[in-house]
Design a protein around this motif. Structure first.
Motif, PDB file in Angstrom:
ATOM      1  N   THR A 278       0.847  -1.188   0.000  1.00 29.03           N
ATOM      2  CA  THR A 278       0.000   0.000   0.000  1.00 29.03           C
ATOM      3  C   THR A 278       0.886   1.243   0.000  1.00 29.03           C
ATOM      4  O   THR A 278       1.901   1.313   0.688  1.00 29.03           O
ATOM      5  CB  THR A 278      -0.936   0.032   1.208  1.00 29.03           C
ATOM      6  OG1 THR A 278      -0.166  -0.069   2.416  1.00 29.03           O
ATOM      7  CG2 THR A 278      -1.925  -1.122   1.151  1.00 29.03           C
ATOM      8  N   VAL A 279       0.479   2.232  -0.807  1.00 24.71           N
ATOM      9  CA  VAL A 279       1.299   3.428  -1.016  1.00 24.71           C
ATOM     10  C   VAL A 279       0.444   4.668  -0.834  1.00 24.71           C
ATOM     11  O   VAL A 279      -0.556   4.861  -1.548  1.00 24.71           O
ATOM     12  CB  VAL A 279       1.930   3.425  -2.417  1.00 24.71           C
ATOM     13  CG1 VAL A 279       2.736   4.699  -2.643  1.00 24.71           C
ATOM     14  CG2 VAL A 279       2.806   2.192  -2.619  1.00 24.71           C
ATOM     15  N   GLU A 280       0.816   5.517   0.118  1.00 28.87           N
ATOM     16  CA  GLU A 280       0.143   6.804   0.294  1.00 28.87           C
ATOM     17  C   GLU A 280       0.746   7.830  -0.650  1.00 28.87           C
ATOM     18  O   GLU A 280       1.970   7.942  -0.773  1.00 28.87           O
ATOM     19  CB  GLU A 280       0.294   7.298   1.732  1.00 28.87           C
ATOM     20  CG  GLU A 280      -0.435   8.630   1.965  1.00 28.87           C
ATOM     21  CD  GLU A 280      -0.066   9.298   3.275  1.00 28.87           C
ATOM     22  OE1 GLU A 280      -0.644  10.367   3.562  1.00 28.87           O
ATOM     23  OE2 GLU A 280       0.807   8.776   3.992  1.00 28.87           O
ATOM     24  N   ILE A 281      -0.104   8.599  -1.314  1.00 26.92           N
ATOM     25  CA  ILE A 281       0.348   9.636  -2.229  1.00 26.92           C
ATOM     26  C   ILE A 281       0.562  10.928  -1.440  1.00 26.92           C
ATOM     27  O   ILE A 281      -0.385  11.545  -0.963  1.00 26.92           O
ATOM     28  CB  ILE A 281      -0.672   9.868  -3.367  1.00 26.92           C
ATOM     29  CG1 ILE A 281      -1.001   8.553  -4.070  1.00 26.92           C
ATOM     30  CG2 ILE A 281      -0.135  10.902  -4.348  1.00 26.92           C
ATOM     31  CD1 ILE A 281       0.190   7.808  -4.619  1.00 26.92           C
ATOM     32  N   VAL A 282       1.824  11.320  -1.311  1.00 29.20           N
ATOM     33  CA  VAL A 282       2.145  12.593  -0.665  1.00 29.20           C
ATOM     34  C   VAL A 282       2.687  13.598  -1.671  1.00 29.20           C
ATOM     35  O   VAL A 282       2.912  14.763  -1.324  1.00 29.20           O
ATOM     36  CB  VAL A 282       3.156  12.408   0.492  1.00 29.20           C
ATOM     37  CG1 VAL A 282       2.592  11.457   1.545  1.00 29.20           C
ATOM     38  CG2 VAL A 282       4.510  11.918  -0.021  1.00 29.20           C
ATOM     39  N   ASN A 283       2.884  13.150  -2.907  1.00 29.16           N
ATOM     40  CA  ASN A 283       3.370  14.032  -3.974  1.00 29.16           C
ATOM     41  C   ASN A 283       2.925  13.432  -5.302  1.00 29.16           C
ATOM     42  O   ASN A 283       3.430  12.393  -5.713  1.00 29.16           O
ATOM     43  CB  ASN A 283       4.895  14.148  -3.912  1.00 29.16           C
ATOM     44  CG  ASN A 283       5.455  15.114  -4.950  1.00 29.16           C
ATOM     45  OD1 ASN A 283       4.727  15.613  -5.816  1.00 29.16           O
ATOM     46  ND2 ASN A 283       6.748  15.376  -4.881  1.00 29.16           N
ATOM     47  N   THR A 284       1.972  14.094  -5.958  1.00 24.15           N
ATOM     48  CA  THR A 284       1.506  13.560  -7.249  1.00 24.15           C
ATOM     49  C   THR A 284       2.541  13.757  -8.354  1.00 24.15           C
ATOM     50  O   THR A 284       2.386  13.213  -9.453  1.00 24.15           O
ATOM     51  CB  THR A 284       0.173  14.212  -7.673  1.00 24.15           C
ATOM     52  OG1 THR A 284       0.357  15.626  -7.797  1.00 24.15           O
ATOM     53  CG2 THR A 284      -0.931  13.902  -6.675  1.00 24.15           C
ATOM     54  N   ASP A 285       3.602  14.517  -8.064  1.00 25.37           N
ATOM     55  CA  ASP A 285       4.678  14.694  -9.035  1.00 25.37           C
ATOM     56  C   ASP A 285       5.749  13.610  -8.909  1.00 25.37           C
ATOM     57  O   ASP A 285       6.700  13.589  -9.675  1.00 25.37           O
ATOM     58  CB  ASP A 285       5.317  16.077  -8.864  1.00 25.37           C
ATOM     59  CG  ASP A 285       6.183  16.471 -10.041  1.00 25.37           C
ATOM     60  OD1 ASP A 285       5.956  15.937 -11.149  1.00 25.37           O
ATOM     61  OD2 ASP A 285       7.088  17.309  -9.868  1.00 25.37           O
ATOM     62  N   ALA A 286       5.575  12.711  -7.959  1.00 23.43           N
ATOM     63  CA  ALA A 286       6.451  11.536  -7.862  1.00 23.43           C
ATOM     64  C   ALA A 286       5.698  10.352  -8.455  1.00 23.43           C
ATOM     65  O   ALA A 286       5.469   9.333  -7.806  1.00 23.43           O
ATOM     66  CB  ALA A 286       6.847  11.269  -6.410  1.00 23.43           C
ATOM     67  N   GLU A 287       5.288  10.534  -9.733  1.00 21.28           N
ATOM     68  CA  GLU A 287       4.391   9.572 -10.378  1.00 21.28           C
ATOM     69  C   GLU A 287       5.129   8.479 -11.130  1.00 21.28           C
ATOM     70  O   GLU A 287       4.589   7.395 -11.361  1.00 21.28           O
ATOM     71  CB  GLU A 287       3.436  10.303 -11.329  1.00 21.28           C
ATOM     72  CG  GLU A 287       3.959  10.583 -12.726  1.00 21.28           C
ATOM     73  CD  GLU A 287       5.187  11.478 -12.774  1.00 21.28           C
ATOM     74  OE1 GLU A 287       6.006  11.306 -13.688  1.00 21.28           O
ATOM     75  OE2 GLU A 287       5.326  12.355 -11.895  1.00 21.28           O
ATOM     76  N   GLY A 288       6.370   8.754 -11.534  1.00 17.15           N
ATOM     77  CA  GLY A 288       7.090   7.777 -12.338  1.00 17.15           C
ATOM     78  C   GLY A 288       7.278   6.454 -11.623  1.00 17.15           C
ATOM     79  O   GLY A 288       7.094   5.376 -12.195  1.00 17.15           O
ATOM     80  N   ARG A 289       7.608   6.540 -10.341  1.00 17.84           N
ATOM     81  CA  ARG A 289       7.807   5.313  -9.567  1.00 17.84           C
ATOM     82  C   ARG A 289       6.487   4.549  -9.389  1.00 17.84           C
ATOM     83  O   ARG A 289       6.497   3.322  -9.249  1.00 17.84           O
ATOM     84  CB  ARG A 289       8.426   5.652  -8.213  1.00 17.84           C
ATOM     85  CG  ARG A 289       7.571   6.477  -7.295  1.00 17.84           C
ATOM     86  CD  ARG A 289       8.365   7.208  -6.228  1.00 17.84           C
ATOM     87  NE  ARG A 289       9.155   8.294  -6.798  1.00 17.84           N
ATOM     88  CZ  ARG A 289       9.930   9.106  -6.071  1.00 17.84           C
ATOM     89  NH1 ARG A 289      10.034   8.933  -4.760  1.00 17.84           N
ATOM     90  NH2 ARG A 289      10.603  10.074  -6.645  1.00 17.84           N
ATOM     91  N   LEU A 290       5.369   5.268  -9.421  1.00 16.93           N
ATOM     92  CA  LEU A 290       4.075   4.607  -9.258  1.00 16.93           C
ATOM     93  C   LEU A 290       3.739   3.748 -10.473  1.00 16.93           C
ATOM     94  O   LEU A 290       3.192   2.652 -10.338  1.00 16.93           O
ATOM     95  CB  LEU A 290       2.980   5.651  -9.036  1.00 16.93           C
ATOM     96  CG  LEU A 290       3.111   6.513  -7.779  1.00 16.93           C
ATOM     97  CD1 LEU A 290       2.021   7.578  -7.745  1.00 16.93           C
ATOM     98  CD2 LEU A 290       3.063   5.656  -6.507  1.00 16.93           C
TER      99      LEU A 290
END
Length: 442
Positions: A278-290
């Motif tokens: 499970t991964v909490e999104i704290v920065n939508t600009d760190a999308e590449g790793r997602l």
């Protein structure tokens, strides 16, 4: 790529290498001087590749569009360095290579693959939607692969969520143009029983606004290049095929536009991945790793003992190694050592940055197994290593057989003395050589 056949080589500017210095009238350190048929390049010092590349850049700046490399001294590496300097975002050809040492055919293959990758990376976001990126990558591999050796699956839109690829779906759902996952199977034996020898995973963010963690204009202006990882691994596979790859390889491209809308993913959302993380999104600009997390799990499902991912992933990597190097991360140190040797053999500057298992814990969340970053500017100290640590959660065998390339040298926003503005293709040769060498050794 070479000049058009309508131009005879005798009509082209002839570019030769001179061992002596230029005549004094051209200045004490002149790199170029004119001849009756073109120009000669005066090599001196201990950095001939950089000097040759600079000469290529200078000739492009003079407005030269077609030329021939001629005479003695043109090694394969020198010719390639010249080509890299001479080409620009509007023209990926114009060089007729010397075949004095029998290198012209290989150099034409390199040029074909680099031209594909550079064009894709330099294309506008409007031209290159996620699905179009996947389709063009597939078409290019099919164009160079033996007939019948390629099969593919393209999953897009809500079907991604149905299939469990939640990272790609969540990042891309804010756009009206659907996200997509391409799983291409290069299987030259054309047997379903052939084991997969390697998997290549590429980040294909066709435009990155940053989402609700929106980028400033100056940071967003170049984000057409954020699919550079997808273009790089596609070109690397094509180059390996041209160079005789006989092993089965999966190409996995994770494609999406990261935009803002009423349907976009948000800060505070939690993504549950196929492997239960499970991964909490704290920065939508760190999308590449997602999106790469999905691609890495897909690669793991193939059973491939070698997994290579490539991505324009972090600004932190650029701060660490600059724009001339790519950053390499691995938990498998013997493999990383070999990969650095492959990079050196291909004259592609690459530097290994730290990665340990404890980097997985560097982005803690009170609500999920991990956050996707740290909620500070740029992800905080060690941001590139922390991003790699995040990715390591999604690879098998505690990272054995996995390499992560953070492509800090994939794109230049402005020209300099060695590179035109735009995509460089840096990393294609390294990944192709790693793929060929590592799979043939097994």
């Amino acid at each position: 790529m070479s000049n058009s056949t309508s131009n005879s080589t005798s009509e082209l500017l002839q570019i030769s290498i001179a061992a002596d210095k230029a005549a004094a009238k051209w200045g004490p350190n002149a790199l170029l001087s004119p001849t009756q048929t073109g120009y000669q390049i005066h090599l001196s010092g201990n950095e001939p590749l950089r000097a040759i590349q600079k000469a290529g850049r200078s000739l492009d700046n003079l407005g030269v569009t077609q030329l021939q490399l001629t005479g003695d001294g043109w090694s394969k590496d020198l010719q390639w360095a010249f080509y890299q300097g001479f080409c620009n975002a509007k023209r990926h050809g114009g060089v007729t290579f010397s075949n004095e040492q029998g290198d012209a055919a290989q150099l034409e293959q390199l040029a074909q693959c680099f031209a594909f990758a550079k064009k894709m990376i330099n294309d506008t976001p409007e031209m290159l939607s996620p699905v179009v990126l996947a389709e063009q990558a597939e078409a290019f591999i099919r164009s160079v692969a033996p007939e019948g050796s390629v099969n593919s699956q393209l999953i897009s839109g809500a079907d991604l969520a149905e299939a469990g690829w939640h990272g790609i779906y969540q990042v891309g759902r804010g756009s009206t143009r659907p996200p997509a996952l391409l799983v291409l199977d290069f299987n030259p034996a054309q047997s379903a029983d052939t084991p997969v020898a390697a998997a290549l995973v590429g980040k294909g963010i066709t435009f990155d606004s940053g989402g609700y963690s929106i980028k400033p204009t100056e940071g967003m202006a170049t984000m057409k290049c954020d699919m550079g990882g997808a273009a790089t691994v596609t070109a690397a596979l094509a180059l390996a095929i041209m160079q005789g790859l006989q092993q089965r390889v999966k190409l996995i491209l994770c494609c999406a536009e990261n935009l803002i809308s009423g349907h976009a993913y948000k800060l505070g959302d939690i993504i549950t991945y196929k492997n239960g993380t499970t991964v909490e999104i704290v920065n939508t600009d760190a999308e590449g790793r997602l999106v790469l997390a999905d691609g890495l799990m897909c690669a793991a499902e193939s059973g491939a003992p070698l997994i290579i991912d490539a991505a324009t992933l972090t600004g932190a990597a650029m701060i660490a190694v600059g724009g001339e190097y790519n950053a390499l991360f691995a938990l498998d140190q013997p493999l990383a050592t070999r990969a650095l040797q492959y990079a050196a053999s291909e004259q592609e500057a690459t530097w290994q940055l730290p990665l340990e298992k404890w980097h997985q814990q560097q982005c803690p969340s009170p609500y999920a197994d991990t956050a996707n970053s740290r909620p500070v500017k740029g992800g905080g100290a060690g941001g590139a290593s922390n991003a790699a640590g995040f990715l390591s959660r999604f690879v098998p065998a505690d990272g054995k057989g996995w390499l992560h390339f953070d492509l800090a040298a994939a794109f230049n926003n402005s020209a300099n003395g060695y590179w035109a503005a735009g995509a460089t293709g840096h990393g294609i040769r390294t990944i192709a050589t790693t793929l060929l060498t590592e799979t043939s050794a097994k």
